[in-house]
Scaffold this active site. Structure first.
Site, mmCIF file in Angstrom:
data_model
loop_
_atom_site.group_PDB
_atom_site.id
_atom_site.type_symbol
_atom_site.label_atom_id
_atom_site.label_comp_id
_atom_site.label_asym_id
_atom_site.label_seq_id
_atom_site.Cartn_x
_atom_site.Cartn_y
_atom_site.Cartn_z
ATOM 1 N N ASP A 14 1.099 -1.083 -0.210
ATOM 2 C CA ASP A 14 -0.076 0.541 -0.075
ATOM 3 C C ASP A 14 0.623 1.179 -0.119
ATOM 4 O OD1 ASP A 14 -2.837 1.233 -0.345
ATOM 5 O OD2 ASP A 14 -2.505 1.136 2.510
ATOM 6 N N ASN A 16 1.138 3.332 -2.950
ATOM 7 C CA ASN A 16 1.962 3.768 -4.661
ATOM 8 C C ASN A 16 1.154 5.159 -5.040
ATOM 9 O OD1 ASN A 16 2.944 1.130 -4.482
ATOM 10 N ND2 ASN A 16 1.891 0.159 -6.368
ATOM 11 N N ARG A 27 -1.159 8.664 -10.559
ATOM 12 C CA ARG A 27 -1.076 7.876 -9.699
ATOM 13 C C ARG A 27 -0.333 6.673 -10.211
ATOM 14 N NH1 ARG A 27 -3.910 7.041 -5.276
ATOM 15 N NH2 ARG A 27 -4.100 4.635 -5.513
ATOM 16 N N HIS A 31 2.213 3.230 -8.897
ATOM 17 C CA HIS A 31 1.772 1.868 -9.334
ATOM 18 C C HIS A 31 3.393 1.885 -9.800
ATOM 19 C CE1 HIS A 31 -1.329 1.927 -7.539
ATOM 20 N NE2 HIS A 31 -1.867 2.462 -8.682
ATOM 21 N N GLU A 61 -11.912 -5.378 -5.507
ATOM 22 C CA GLU A 61 -13.001 -3.895 -5.235
ATOM 23 C C GLU A 61 -11.786 -3.199 -6.183
ATOM 24 O OE1 GLU A 61 -11.728 -5.830 -2.595
ATOM 25 O OE2 GLU A 61 -13.490 -7.134 -2.509
ATOM 26 N N TRP A 63 -11.252 -2.595 -8.862
ATOM 27 C CA TRP A 63 -12.356 -2.667 -10.435
ATOM 28 C C TRP A 63 -13.063 -0.936 -9.839
ATOM 29 C CZ3 TRP A 63 -11.430 -4.889 -14.295
ATOM 30 C CH2 TRP A 63 -10.602 -6.152 -14.073
ATOM 31 N N LEU A 125 12.206 -19.259 -5.223
ATOM 32 C CA LEU A 125 10.949 -18.569 -4.027
ATOM 33 C C LEU A 125 9.981 -18.996 -5.073
ATOM 34 C CD1 LEU A 125 10.210 -16.173 -2.515
ATOM 35 C CD2 LEU A 125 10.898 -14.577 -4.300
ATOM 36 N N ARG A 175 1.797 -4.757 6.051
ATOM 37 C CA ARG A 175 1.165 -4.178 5.740
ATOM 38 C C ARG A 175 1.813 -2.544 5.356
ATOM 39 N NH1 ARG A 175 -4.765 -2.526 3.824
ATOM 40 N NH2 ARG A 175 -4.886 -0.923 3.045
ATOM 41 N N ARG A 181 -5.109 -2.657 7.627
ATOM 42 C CA ARG A 181 -6.078 -3.994 7.915
ATOM 43 C C ARG A 181 -5.660 -4.720 6.962
ATOM 44 N NH1 ARG A 181 -8.559 1.558 6.828
ATOM 45 N NH2 ARG A 181 -8.140 2.247 5.060
ATOM 46 N N SER A 183 -8.257 -5.686 5.169
ATOM 47 C CA SER A 183 -8.967 -5.214 3.278
ATOM 48 C C SER A 183 -9.285 -6.452 2.340
ATOM 49 C CB SER A 183 -8.110 -4.132 2.506
ATOM 50 O OG SER A 183 -7.736 -2.924 3.525
HETATM 51 C C1 FPP Z 1 -2.053 0.325 -2.977
HETATM 52 O O1 FPP Z 1 -1.574 1.542 -3.560
HETATM 53 C C2 FPP Z 1 -1.460 -0.125 -4.099
HETATM 54 C C3 FPP Z 1 -2.434 -0.992 -5.272
HETATM 55 C C4 FPP Z 1 -4.121 -1.234 -5.447
HETATM 56 C C5 FPP Z 1 -1.449 -1.954 -6.237
HETATM 57 C C6 FPP Z 1 -0.456 -2.605 -6.172
HETATM 58 C C7 FPP Z 1 0.960 -3.107 -7.136
HETATM 59 C C8 FPP Z 1 1.730 -2.520 -6.963
HETATM 60 C C9 FPP Z 1 2.751 -2.711 -6.448
HETATM 61 C C10 FPP Z 1 2.580 -2.497 -8.706
HETATM 62 C C11 FPP Z 1 2.154 -4.217 -9.422
HETATM 63 C C12 FPP Z 1 1.344 -4.532 -10.000
HETATM 64 C C13 FPP Z 1 1.686 -4.726 -11.097
HETATM 65 C C14 FPP Z 1 0.651 -4.957 -12.007
HETATM 66 C C15 FPP Z 1 2.837 -6.052 -11.085
HETATM 67 P P1 FPP Z 1 -3.116 2.637 -3.252
HETATM 68 O O2 FPP Z 1 -3.113 2.960 -4.736
HETATM 69 O O3 FPP Z 1 -4.383 2.256 -2.407
HETATM 70 O O4 FPP Z 1 -1.781 3.939 -2.548
HETATM 71 P P2 FPP Z 1 -3.029 4.780 -2.229
HETATM 72 O O5 FPP Z 1 -3.105 3.988 -0.439
HETATM 73 O O6 FPP Z 1 -1.407 5.823 -1.480
HETATM 74 O O7 FPP Z 1 -3.483 5.164 -2.516
#
Ligand code: FPP
Length: 241
Positions: A14, A16, A27, A31, A61, A63, A125, A175, A181, A183
């Protein structure tokens, strides 16, 4: 105290979006940086003797996020697979995707199948990527499979039908990003996992952050329902068991 490195680590990656927003970037740039952090983490886990790494890349979720972010994540997955799989093969990583494939595009689905086939048989791994995954969905799909066969539901039969199948449950769930949490991540398998939360945003999660999480895990006493006294001094009958 648990002195060994966790056999199975699972991570909710979490932060990104916040990482990108703080840099005035879209955003999806967060990622992309998240993929770099994941690559580092896979190598660091392998180097430390972790056998299984399970990461939450896209939840059932997710989506509901803006269309641009959802399609950005799908594109990123396809690009990341074509770029990363050759190195994963060299590094002995076996890649598996957990989650519902029906809702994914044909391009994404074939990317997953190709990546799994290319890395099958690797043993250094096991990297499980939860994509279009939800813990509740996983329990329901397992129950439905049993119901279709008319099989009895037991803890063992249900667990065997879940996406993780026969793999052992996570010892440690990390996390990042400051929230505390699950999630809807690995709800069934988290029953006895040690939970570790840190404020580090996922793109900044490096080897040092991983070592802090592993060190915290090593301080935990895993009792699995027993008392500390029983762990220190098992009764003779338990020693034999
Ligand atoms: C949550 O951060 C992260 C995600 C929903 C995507 C996680 C994906 C990656 C780490 C990249 C690897 C992915 C692939 C496609 C191989 P957030 O966007 O909810 O962050 P925020 O809470 O700061 O908004």
């Amino acid at each position: 105290m648990s002195s060994a490195v966790p056999h199975h680590i699972a991570i909710v990656m979490d932060g990104n979006g916040r990482w990108a927003t703080r840099r005035y970037l879209p955003r999806v740039a967060g990622h992309k940086a998240g993929v770099d952090a994941l690559r580092r983490c896979v190598r660091a886990c392998a180097a430390r003797g972790v056998s299984i790494l399970t990461v939450f890349a896209f939840s059932s979720e997710n989506w509901n996020r803006p269309q641009e972010e959802v399609s950005g994540l799908m594109e990123l997955l396809v690009i990341a697979l074509s770029r990363e799989v050759p190195q994963l093969v060299t590094d002995g990583v076996c890649l598996r995707f957990l989650g519902e494939r029906a809702g994914l595009s044909a391009a994404v689905r074939s990317g997953l199948v190709r990546a799994e086939a290319a890395t099958a048989g690797n043993t250094r791994l096991h990297l499980n990527v939860c994509f279009n995954y939800g813990g509740r969905w996983d329990i329901v799909q397992a129950a439905n499979r049993l119901a279709q066969r008319g099989a009895t539901v037991t803890e063992e039969s249900l667990a065997a039908e879940m996406q993780m199948g026969q793999l052992p449950e996570p010892d440690l769930i990390i996390r990042t990003g400051g929230e505390q949490r699950l999630s809807n991540f690995l709800l069934w398998q988290a029953a006895y996992s040690e939970l570790y939360f840190c404020n580090t945003l996922w793109p900044e999660f490096d080897e040092h952050a991983l070592d802090l999480a592993i060190a915290a895990f090593c301080q935990r006493e895993r009792r699995f329902g027993k008392t500390s006294e029983q762990l220190r001094d098992p009764a003779p009958s338990q020693q034999a068991a």
